[in-house]
Design a protein around this motif. Structure first.
Motif, PDB file in Angstrom:
ATOM      1  N   GLY A 147       0.788  -1.220   0.000  1.00 53.10           N
ATOM      2  CA  GLY A 147       0.000   0.000   0.000  1.00 53.10           C
ATOM      3  C   GLY A 147       0.820   1.271   0.000  1.00 53.10           C
ATOM      4  N   ARG A 159      -1.612  -6.028   2.437  1.00 54.95           N
ATOM      5  CA  ARG A 159      -3.037  -5.797   2.666  1.00 54.95           C
ATOM      6  C   ARG A 159      -3.855  -6.736   1.782  1.00 54.95           C
ATOM      7  N   SER A 161      -7.305  -6.621   1.218  1.00 54.54           N
ATOM      8  CA  SER A 161      -8.615  -6.162   0.745  1.00 54.54           C
ATOM      9  C   SER A 161      -8.756  -6.202  -0.774  1.00 54.54           C
ATOM     10  N   THR A 245      -3.013 -13.864   0.702  1.00 53.58           N
ATOM     11  CA  THR A 245      -2.161 -12.711   1.009  1.00 53.58           C
ATOM     12  C   THR A 245      -0.994 -13.120   1.891  1.00 53.58           C
TER      13      THR A 245
END
Length: 266
Positions: A147, A159, A161, A245
Protein backbone atom coordinates in the motif's frame (compact mmCIF):
# COMPACT_ATOMS: atom_id res chain seq x y z
CA UNK A 1 32.91 13.54 -10.70
CA UNK A 2 32.71 16.10 -13.51
CA UNK A 3 32.60 13.34 -16.13
CA UNK A 4 29.91 11.58 -14.12
CA UNK A 5 27.74 14.69 -14.12
CA UNK A 6 28.20 15.14 -17.85
CA UNK A 7 27.30 11.50 -18.43
CA UNK A 8 24.24 11.82 -16.21
CA UNK A 9 23.06 14.89 -18.12
CA UNK A 10 23.53 13.09 -21.43
CA UNK A 11 21.49 10.11 -20.25
CA UNK A 12 18.77 12.38 -18.89
CA UNK A 13 18.59 14.25 -22.21
CA UNK A 14 18.39 10.94 -24.07
CA UNK A 15 15.58 9.77 -21.78
CA UNK A 16 13.61 12.99 -22.26
CA UNK A 17 14.02 12.92 -26.03
CA UNK A 18 13.11 9.25 -26.28
CA UNK A 19 10.10 9.77 -24.03
CA UNK A 20 8.74 12.58 -26.19
CA UNK A 21 9.01 10.46 -29.32
CA UNK A 22 7.36 7.43 -27.73
CA UNK A 23 4.57 9.55 -26.24
CA UNK A 24 3.65 10.89 -29.67
CA UNK A 25 3.62 7.37 -31.10
CA UNK A 26 1.56 6.09 -28.17
CA UNK A 27 -1.11 8.75 -28.72
CA UNK A 28 -1.44 7.57 -32.31
CA UNK A 29 -1.55 3.89 -31.32
CA UNK A 30 -4.24 4.49 -28.70
CA UNK A 31 -6.43 6.16 -31.30
CA UNK A 32 -5.76 3.87 -34.28
CA UNK A 33 -5.01 0.42 -32.80
CA UNK A 34 -5.79 0.53 -29.05
CA UNK A 35 -5.31 -3.22 -28.59
CA UNK A 36 -1.54 -2.65 -29.04
CA UNK A 37 -1.36 0.11 -26.41
CA UNK A 38 0.89 -2.03 -24.19
CA UNK A 39 3.74 -2.37 -26.71
CA UNK A 40 5.25 1.13 -26.58
CA UNK A 41 5.18 1.39 -22.75
CA UNK A 42 7.30 -1.78 -22.72
CA UNK A 43 9.93 -0.06 -24.88
CA UNK A 44 9.66 3.14 -22.83
CA UNK A 45 10.46 1.27 -19.62
CA UNK A 46 13.38 -0.51 -21.27
CA UNK A 47 14.70 2.85 -22.45
CA UNK A 48 14.31 4.20 -18.91
CA UNK A 49 16.26 1.30 -17.41
CA UNK A 50 19.01 1.68 -20.00
CA UNK A 51 19.35 5.45 -19.46
CA UNK A 52 19.37 5.08 -15.67
CA UNK A 53 21.85 2.20 -15.75
CA UNK A 54 19.42 -0.29 -14.22
CA UNK A 55 20.49 -3.90 -14.75
CA UNK A 56 17.78 -6.51 -14.18
CA UNK A 57 18.24 -10.12 -13.09
CA UNK A 58 15.19 -12.38 -13.10
CA UNK A 59 14.61 -15.68 -11.33
CA UNK A 60 11.54 -17.88 -11.33
CA UNK A 61 8.73 -18.31 -13.85
CA UNK A 62 6.39 -15.42 -14.73
CA UNK A 63 2.70 -15.88 -15.66
CA UNK A 64 2.07 -17.42 -19.07
CA UNK A 65 1.37 -14.61 -21.53
CA UNK A 66 -2.28 -13.85 -22.20
CA UNK A 67 -3.73 -15.91 -19.36
CA UNK A 68 -4.54 -13.03 -17.01
CA UNK A 69 -2.96 -12.80 -13.58
CA UNK A 70 -2.81 -10.72 -10.43
CA UNK A 71 0.83 -9.93 -9.65
CA UNK A 72 1.44 -9.05 -6.00
CA UNK A 73 4.74 -7.28 -5.35
CA UNK A 74 6.57 -5.30 -2.70
CA UNK A 75 7.21 -1.62 -3.42
CA UNK A 76 10.50 0.22 -2.94
CA UNK A 77 10.73 3.14 -5.36
CA UNK A 78 9.30 4.88 -8.42
CA UNK A 79 12.00 2.86 -10.19
CA UNK A 80 9.90 -0.26 -9.63
CA UNK A 81 7.50 0.79 -12.38
CA UNK A 82 10.27 0.92 -14.97
CA UNK A 83 11.92 -2.25 -13.72
CA UNK A 84 8.72 -4.30 -13.91
CA UNK A 85 7.40 -2.57 -17.01
CA UNK A 86 10.62 -3.38 -18.89
CA UNK A 87 9.95 -7.11 -18.46
CA UNK A 88 6.37 -7.48 -19.67
CA UNK A 89 3.25 -5.63 -20.80
CA UNK A 90 1.57 -4.77 -17.50
CA UNK A 91 -1.13 -2.62 -15.94
CA UNK A 92 -0.45 -1.04 -12.55
CA UNK A 93 -2.73 -0.14 -9.66
CA UNK A 94 -1.85 3.30 -8.24
CA UNK A 95 -3.30 5.84 -5.84
CA UNK A 96 -5.47 8.44 -7.56
CA UNK A 97 -3.04 11.28 -6.74
CA UNK A 98 -0.52 9.80 -9.20
CA UNK A 99 -2.87 10.56 -12.08
CA UNK A 100 -2.75 14.26 -11.15
CA UNK A 101 1.04 14.57 -10.93
CA UNK A 102 2.69 16.63 -13.70
CA UNK A 103 4.28 14.47 -16.42
CA UNK A 104 4.14 11.30 -14.29
CA UNK A 105 0.34 11.30 -14.27
CA UNK A 106 0.23 11.82 -18.04
CA UNK A 107 2.58 8.89 -18.61
CA UNK A 108 0.59 6.72 -16.19
CA UNK A 109 -2.61 7.48 -18.10
CA UNK A 110 -0.95 6.43 -21.35
CA UNK A 111 -0.24 3.05 -19.76
CA UNK A 112 -3.90 2.62 -18.80
CA UNK A 113 -3.20 2.62 -15.06
CA UNK A 114 -5.95 1.60 -12.62
CA UNK A 115 -6.43 4.28 -9.95
CA UNK A 116 -7.80 3.99 -6.42
CA UNK A 117 -9.07 6.95 -4.40
CA UNK A 118 -8.13 6.15 -0.82
CA UNK A 119 -10.12 9.10 0.51
CA UNK A 120 -13.45 7.93 -0.90
CA UNK A 121 -15.41 5.24 0.88
CA UNK A 122 -16.40 2.40 -1.41
CA UNK A 123 -13.60 3.13 -3.86
CA UNK A 124 -12.21 -0.39 -3.47
CA UNK A 125 -15.22 -1.93 -5.19
CA UNK A 126 -14.78 0.19 -8.31
CA UNK A 127 -11.06 -0.49 -8.51
CA UNK A 128 -11.63 -4.19 -7.97
CA UNK A 129 -14.16 -4.26 -10.80
CA UNK A 130 -11.60 -2.68 -13.13
CA UNK A 131 -8.92 -5.13 -12.00
CA UNK A 132 -11.25 -8.08 -12.42
CA UNK A 133 -12.20 -7.01 -15.92
CA UNK A 134 -8.55 -6.63 -16.92
CA UNK A 135 -7.60 -10.03 -15.51
CA UNK A 136 -10.59 -11.72 -17.15
CA UNK A 137 -9.48 -10.17 -20.46
CA UNK A 138 -6.05 -11.79 -20.14
CA UNK A 139 -4.11 -8.80 -18.80
CA UNK A 140 -1.55 -8.90 -16.01
CA UNK A 141 -2.29 -6.42 -13.22
CA UNK A 142 0.37 -5.40 -10.68
CA UNK A 143 -0.73 -4.65 -7.14
CA UNK A 144 1.80 -3.26 -4.68
CA UNK A 145 0.29 -5.02 -1.70
CA UNK A 146 2.07 -3.02 1.01
CA UNK A 147 0.00 0.00 0.00
CA UNK A 148 3.05 2.29 0.09
CA UNK A 149 6.79 2.26 -0.56
CA UNK A 150 9.12 0.81 2.06
CA UNK A 151 12.62 1.88 3.05
CA UNK A 152 14.28 -0.77 0.90
CA UNK A 153 15.48 -2.85 3.85
CA UNK A 154 12.29 -4.57 5.00
CA UNK A 155 8.93 -5.81 3.75
CA UNK A 156 5.83 -4.12 5.15
CA UNK A 157 2.66 -6.15 5.93
CA UNK A 158 0.58 -6.96 2.85
CA UNK A 159 -3.04 -5.80 2.67
CA UNK A 160 -5.62 -8.36 1.62
CA UNK A 161 -8.61 -6.16 0.75
CA UNK A 162 -7.89 -5.64 -2.96
CA UNK A 163 -7.01 -9.29 -3.52
CA UNK A 164 -10.41 -10.38 -2.27
CA UNK A 165 -12.26 -7.62 -4.05
CA UNK A 166 -10.54 -8.44 -7.34
CA UNK A 167 -11.72 -12.03 -7.02
CA UNK A 168 -15.29 -10.95 -6.31
CA UNK A 169 -15.19 -8.65 -9.32
CA UNK A 170 -14.63 -11.63 -11.62
CA UNK A 171 -18.38 -12.13 -11.29
CA UNK A 172 -18.35 -15.85 -10.55
CA UNK A 173 -17.55 -17.13 -7.07
CA UNK A 174 -16.49 -20.43 -8.63
CA UNK A 175 -13.77 -18.68 -10.66
CA UNK A 176 -10.23 -18.90 -9.32
CA UNK A 177 -7.73 -16.06 -9.60
CA UNK A 178 -4.05 -16.94 -9.87
CA UNK A 179 -1.83 -14.71 -7.76
CA UNK A 180 1.87 -14.44 -8.64
CA UNK A 181 4.17 -13.16 -5.86
CA UNK A 182 6.99 -10.97 -7.18
CA UNK A 183 9.92 -9.73 -5.11
CA UNK A 184 11.88 -6.58 -5.98
CA UNK A 185 15.32 -6.23 -4.38
CA UNK A 186 17.93 -3.61 -5.26
CA UNK A 187 21.13 -5.56 -4.74
CA UNK A 188 23.91 -3.15 -5.70
CA UNK A 189 25.03 0.07 -7.29
CA UNK A 190 28.09 1.34 -9.14
CA UNK A 191 28.99 -2.30 -9.82
CA UNK A 192 29.33 -3.19 -6.12
CA UNK A 193 27.05 -5.16 -3.80
CA UNK A 194 24.78 -2.88 -1.80
CA UNK A 195 24.10 -3.07 1.93
CA UNK A 196 21.33 -1.56 4.05
CA UNK A 197 22.59 1.98 3.50
CA UNK A 198 22.60 1.66 -0.30
CA UNK A 199 19.18 -0.04 -0.39
CA UNK A 200 17.71 2.70 1.79
CA UNK A 201 19.26 5.39 -0.43
CA UNK A 202 17.64 3.92 -3.54
CA UNK A 203 14.25 3.64 -1.85
CA UNK A 204 11.74 6.43 -2.45
CA UNK A 205 9.54 6.82 0.58
CA UNK A 206 8.31 9.28 3.18
CA UNK A 207 8.92 12.90 2.21
CA UNK A 208 11.67 12.17 -0.32
CA UNK A 209 11.33 14.52 -3.31
CA UNK A 210 11.41 13.10 -6.82
CA UNK A 211 14.02 15.33 -8.51
CA UNK A 212 16.82 14.90 -5.89
CA UNK A 213 16.15 11.16 -5.92
CA UNK A 214 16.26 11.03 -9.73
CA UNK A 215 19.55 12.95 -9.62
CA UNK A 216 20.96 10.38 -7.18
CA UNK A 217 19.89 7.52 -9.44
CA UNK A 218 21.43 9.16 -12.50
CA UNK A 219 24.75 9.67 -10.72
CA UNK A 220 24.88 6.07 -9.47
CA UNK A 221 26.04 4.96 -12.91
CA UNK A 222 24.74 1.42 -12.47
CA UNK A 223 22.01 -0.13 -10.34
CA UNK A 224 21.46 -3.87 -9.97
CA UNK A 225 17.98 -5.18 -9.20
CA UNK A 226 16.76 -8.74 -8.79
CA UNK A 227 13.21 -9.83 -9.59
CA UNK A 228 12.05 -13.17 -8.18
CA UNK A 229 8.81 -14.82 -9.28
CA UNK A 230 7.30 -16.99 -6.58
CA UNK A 231 5.14 -20.08 -6.96
CA UNK A 232 1.64 -19.16 -8.20
CA UNK A 233 -1.14 -19.12 -5.61
CA UNK A 234 -4.69 -20.08 -6.59
CA UNK A 235 -7.15 -17.90 -4.69
CA UNK A 236 -10.85 -18.69 -4.73
CA UNK A 237 -12.76 -21.83 -3.94
CA UNK A 238 -10.10 -23.48 -1.80
CA UNK A 239 -8.12 -20.51 -0.48
CA UNK A 240 -9.36 -17.28 1.07
CA UNK A 241 -7.97 -13.83 0.25
CA UNK A 242 -6.36 -13.59 3.68
CA UNK A 243 -4.63 -16.96 3.30
CA UNK A 244 -3.50 -16.07 -0.24
CA UNK A 245 -2.16 -12.71 1.01
CA UNK A 246 -0.19 -14.42 3.79
CA UNK A 247 1.33 -16.90 1.35
CA UNK A 248 2.28 -14.13 -1.08
CA UNK A 249 3.85 -12.07 1.69
CA UNK A 250 5.79 -15.09 2.98
CA UNK A 251 7.09 -15.81 -0.53
CA UNK A 252 8.26 -12.21 -0.98
CA UNK A 253 9.94 -12.11 2.42
CA UNK A 254 11.75 -15.39 1.73
CA UNK A 255 12.98 -14.23 -1.68
CA UNK A 256 14.13 -10.88 -0.23
CA UNK A 257 16.14 -12.66 2.46
CA UNK A 258 17.79 -14.90 -0.11
CA UNK A 259 18.64 -11.95 -2.39
CA UNK A 260 20.20 -9.97 0.47
CA UNK A 261 22.07 -12.79 2.24
CA UNK A 262 22.75 -15.09 -0.71
CA UNK A 263 21.31 -17.98 1.32
CA UNK A 264 17.91 -19.67 1.08
CA UNK A 265 15.47 -18.60 3.77
CA UNK A 266 14.81 -21.05 6.59
Amino acid sequence: MKDLRVGALFRLALLIGGTLGLVLLQLVVMRVTPKYRGVLPLHFHRLTCWCLGVRRRVRGLPPPAGTGALIVANHVSWLDIGVLGAERELAFVAKSEVGEWPVVGFLANLQHTVYIDRQRRGATAGVAAAMGARIAAGEEVVLFAEGTTGDGTRILPFRSSLLGAAHQAMGDVETDVTVYPLTITYTGWQGLPGGRVERAALAWYGDTELWPHLKLVLECGAIDVELVWGEPIVMGRTMSRKAATRRAEDAVRAARNEAVTGRPAV
